[in-house]
Design a protein around this motif. Structure first.
Motif, short mmCIF file in Angstrom:
data_model
loop_
_atom_site.label_atom_id
_atom_site.label_comp_id
_atom_site.label_asym_id
_atom_site.label_seq_id
_atom_site.Cartn_x
_atom_site.Cartn_y
_atom_site.Cartn_z
N THR D 46 0.84 -1.04 0.00
CA THR D 46 -0.05 0.10 -0.17
C THR D 46 0.91 1.50 0.10
O THR D 46 2.04 1.07 0.26
CB THR D 46 -0.66 -0.08 1.32
N MET D 68 -0.79 -7.57 -9.25
CA MET D 68 -1.29 -8.21 -10.45
C MET D 68 -1.52 -9.59 -10.37
O MET D 68 -1.24 -10.47 -11.33
CB MET D 68 0.29 -8.18 -11.33
N LEU D 75 -0.39 0.52 -17.15
CA LEU D 75 0.52 0.96 -15.85
C LEU D 75 0.30 2.25 -15.89
O LEU D 75 1.44 3.09 -16.06
CB LEU D 75 1.90 0.35 -15.88
N THR D 76 -0.91 3.03 -15.39
CA THR D 76 -0.99 4.36 -15.41
C THR D 76 -1.26 4.90 -14.09
O THR D 76 -1.78 3.95 -13.02
CB THR D 76 -2.13 4.83 -16.36
N ASP D 77 -1.29 6.14 -13.83
CA ASP D 77 -1.59 6.71 -12.56
C ASP D 77 -3.27 6.69 -12.56
O ASP D 77 -3.45 7.15 -11.19
CB ASP D 77 -1.28 8.07 -12.51
N VAL D 78 -3.97 6.40 -13.24
CA VAL D 78 -5.31 6.20 -13.23
C VAL D 78 -5.95 5.09 -12.08
O VAL D 78 -6.86 5.56 -11.46
CB VAL D 78 -6.08 6.01 -14.39
N CYS D 80 -5.06 2.30 -8.82
CA CYS D 80 -4.44 2.25 -7.51
C CYS D 80 -3.23 1.49 -7.96
O CYS D 80 -2.07 1.83 -7.42
CB CYS D 80 -5.44 1.65 -6.47
N ARG D 83 -0.45 3.05 -9.84
CA ARG D 83 0.25 3.98 -8.89
C ARG D 83 1.26 3.13 -7.94
O ARG D 83 2.21 3.66 -7.82
CB ARG D 83 -0.56 5.09 -8.09
N ARG D 86 4.00 1.42 -10.32
CA ARG D 86 5.03 2.65 -11.01
C ARG D 86 6.02 3.36 -9.80
O ARG D 86 6.92 3.48 -10.20
CB ARG D 86 4.08 3.73 -11.60
#
Lengths: 256, 256, 256, 256, 256, 256
Positions: D46, D68, D75-78, D80, D83, D86
């Motif tokens: 977390t 996963m 793999l985007t900031d959109v 949880c 984020r 990344r």
């Protein structure tokens, strides 16, 4: 007249696109452009049926049951279906099957069967028909009537003294259509093959079952199509002769 | 003697774990610990069969065909199967089905049928049996013999003058086992229900087909099990009476 | 008044055709025509619940959770479900289940839960509801409120000092509906069972999770249906008494 | 010491090839050759856990639950999960998950839970363990013991005065393992999440159910692995520090 | 200008929701809010392409083929795809893929290819285009024209003296679209990869097949998008530079 | 000599039961007992190939690729495959296909290709082979060598100056076998069709890819089988002539 012309005439009375999913009705073997002088109708392609076709000079056989119902991956002399298909191609005979489209057609297999059962006020759609006997009779008497009209052995699956007036039917292997007989408050149900658990369900529902054989319930409807086709070609003054197979069912000789 | 004891006796002659995948043979309704004084054998559970069981005081019915063959999600008076199951539970009658395990068992449904066909030198395994007639006879004569021995209507699906010596068979709805008849070079094949395309394939292979009805080909094997069970309980001096249903097939009265 | 009449009354407030695919709500056991004088409501059919039904003379049990959720193929004393079904049939008690149709109904399980959470301005459809607390409070205080109103143990899955104003909820095992709480910008989400990965996702989204137990979140809605049904039968001056089970959850005695 | 070395040490006590089909235990993020000086153990990845890892300089996080678990396509900031992944990659932190392999391992999650339940004579394999309390106690007393030892809220799903001696357990969301508790004649069953229909089945079988929360039943076993790993690296005189996350469960701050 | 702004510009000429089911076009890596000063276009993400992006200071790579076409469950240095994704994230480079949406777009991959084939009167939709050569030429001449215009090796799969006027095409691995070339009465079909059985079918149908390589048939359309995007950002006076990769296809150096 | 004899000879060098699941190698058309005086080998059945067979008096065609790879349900002049099969049957030509069994056979398609690539120390099993060039050469030189030996156009998918020594290969459409080339530390991989994503993966792994065309990589292996068969029949002094098709690939004339 070509194979395609004949196909179109059948399509006009029993549209091929009404066939069941998974069925294989249509032009199965041959060429749409082949010229036709004679046609042979038969319930199935068998060796004796091809013999007949050759004997009468038919360039086209029209059957109820399709070949290649299960898709194939080889065409050799090792299998019965391979031998039949290879012989048709070598004899240059085309093949059209009119199966579930003809079962359902107006004036088709099931309508013809209903008339042969002696019914009036015939209604129904799809694969089911029902109607009324001119007068009430016992199950025994109705079984005798069916044996005579359909030239078959009848298996009566109900008490002999049951009284019958309203009759439902579905040709061939259609005993699961008994449920429509129940919905139509029929006293009896006629089919070609009747499975045991359907017979039990009919007994519980008070419906007398009459099993008349697959061939006997379907052959008359195919003959009716032959007659209709003869009339159609005569009407347009085409010189095409239409024959109906006279080979008894299940009569293959043992391959010599 | 308890339901479990009877289950174990049947298991010793027709092991339940030999049943087909998807079958539902076994203890279907009731309690293994229930005490049994009388048993009724019948091909199927029907209302008249439950009437018989009540009349003879049977706490256990043993059938060939299972209830709940299709899994169920309700038990109401709206369906035939619901009414039958609810009545069995209220009458406190247990139910055991011996289906595909009994078909295959030594001395089971198919072995019994082979004897009634008049065969000798009976061999086979699984659902298929074959044997030899004492002397060659015509298909017509063999059909008459079957009609008499099985007390049924026989549909002969071959020329009447075909000669028969070696016979293969599979009871009930087993006409796809004709292929084993071909492998065993049989002249004839006997079954309860014979599908049209199997009959055609047999004709091509030179095998005469005899359709004798589902009930007629299976009931004798169930009666044989009843007799064997009576002997087994007598042998251990248990006072259990074993009855065989005398209700004709497909004889339900219309529900009043 | 018959079982069918009661079924129709429930259908009018929680239509059975709104149930989820795969659910088994409806008349599961019994006869539509059975006459009813008393009814017992309970979250589940258990042995103590059948004891209660017998004690109050109920001919009909109405539960939230269906029996035969997994289709069955036998009905014996060997399984818990078999024993329960057999006893209902022998006691002549019918069974209706109102499950996912009642969850969603106006005034049903989730609406009742929303009121017990102290919410106002309740909105939502399907299985989700949301509303606003009269005034903001800490997660700890809201957990205490839930424990008192639902008479249950509450598992608080968030920091105790988190402030709560807007609350989303789904009764029973519905923690995947937290996503609707996020879409509705709720500060908190209440359910009966909250799975770990849903609790993590809520933590990431800043939503405080309150797990209140399956029974505690659903029983009040069933009691509300009982009360509504009593009013409905009183209104038509039918002399039917409606009881709600007083058996605590998970209280089966060990079978003696 | 490298990530691969740590992976091998975990593999030696909880072999990764014993994980369940469909699980995603193993090296999920990073490089096998990365040099490691500090490791952080946590039940889940977390944001606060990554904060901790950065604070203590950990190049490797070891969790129980995998990222996963559902395969990903972006793999985007959109999202949880995007984020978290990344950030791990940018902080150059590797990630190993030891999930169902650690549940089953000797000395793993379930063995640790059994000890914290106060059991002796611990046996079992796979995901299930059982043992005996030193002396019989009431369900209420055992619930209090669990609340104290596991630092959690306990939902008791049985009468408070039920007497308990033999206890079965499965950590996390494993309430379907109650059936093994029944087979082992346990009086009680402990798990993290207990589903309603499992609680009903246990009530029928006379088993008292104790729901202790997913985090509380699994975190101790992960801490035990951390301790074992510290001992292992100390033993080979590697200067690697092993930390256990001190972040409370479900404590994410709302993303600013 | 942000990644989201660029995404929206591409969406306006090649809407992402027109992509094929199972494709993975869209924003795959990065953050919608990232500020962009430079963009690099390339057919695929490879190590040399990331080198280029770093060299020109591109914060965004736009490719035709997506990464994570097969969903992934780990991100390590062990796999090629893992190394590429990890490097993009660490270099803080976002990634957008415009695959099957760009194939179909007006002015997209296939329209650009049609122009390079020297066609006029270009029509078609979806993945197929067709048009007419200004004058008839031999297959050999057309192959030479393609080799020159697409800077590629051409595999001619037809006799060299076949005459060509009407040409159909589908870029990349689209040889199953030859059937549309047949329906449009084309003399030739151009694609990147042509499978043997499609080439045979075209030979039977009298269509000459020209295989030009996957890269060569798709790269020009991507360059066209780059040019259009440069024009679009210039038009709104944004200072964003758009580069096209100059790395030859399949030119990875062996990883040192 | 019969078709069956020829089948047996092929089976002895390329056993038909080693074919891939889903393949359709074997005797596809004709009769095992047909007497054979001449045989024609060709990669595929096409109209020009049947012309050749008729011209040389071949009663048997042996191809690499099977007809009826997709199972069929009709045999008419409307489809290409229907026309080919009907013509074979009418010309009384049998058809044997040796596909994936011949790919794998010792001395089969892939072994023959390996020799034509100029390799020594050839190893491998299944569909993959690898070996060593007598001396290291550039990718450009190796491409020229392949173009000459296989009489084909070669698409080089790597930098021209890459040095090559160890080569892996798989004929036809087998580019997914590049992974075995990587496992065998090959510098290059040769196949008939190479898909773009495989070429990218090879670039990343430092393997140079050479796409040589489906026909060119498979035809030599079929010719080798023809020669071996001619030797075998000569050896037993059978007067059977074996021909190899001289029709160029993809050379169908447009049907007149």
């Amino acid at each position: 007249m070509t194979v395609q012309n004949i196909y179109d005439l059948i399509h006009s009375v029993a549209p091929f696109d009404t066939q069941w999913e998974g069925d294989n009705s249509g032009l199965l073997i041959g060429s749409p452009s082949q010229e036709i002088s004679s046609i042979l109708f038969a319930l199935d392609v068998t060796e004796p049926v091809i013999d007949e076709a050759v004997a009468v000079g038919a360039e086209l056989i029209i059957t109820h049951h399709p070949l290649m119902f299960s898709p194939i991956r080889s065409l050799t002399d090792v299998s019965c279906e391979g031998r039949l298909i290879r012989r048709l191609i070598r004899e240059n005979i085309s093949l059209i099957a009119a199966h579930t489209n003809l079962d359902q057609a107006s004036g088709g297999i099931n309508d013809t069967l209903a008339v042969l059962c002696g019914l009036t006020d015939i209604t129904g759609e799809g694969f089911f028909r029902s109607g009324i006997l001119p007068e009430e009779m016992t199950a025994r008497s109705f079984a005798d009537l069916l044996a005579k009209n359909l030239e078959t052995t009848v298996r009566l699956m109900a008490p002999e003294d049951r009284m019958i007036r309203r009759v439902g039917l579905c040709s061939g292997g259609g005993s699961d259509y008994w449920i429509q007989a129940a919905e139509n408050k029929c006293d009896a149900f006629v089919s070609g093959e009747i499975r045991h658990h359907h017979a039990l369900a009919m007994a519980d529902a008070g419906i007398a079952a009459f099993e008349c054989g697959h061939f006997a319930t379907e052959e008359p409807g195919l003959s009716a199509l032959a007659e209709a086709l003869q009339n159609a070609v005569d009407h347009v003054k085409c010189n095409v002769r239409v024959y109906v197979s006279a080979v008894p069912a299940y009569s293959y000789p043992r391959t010599p």
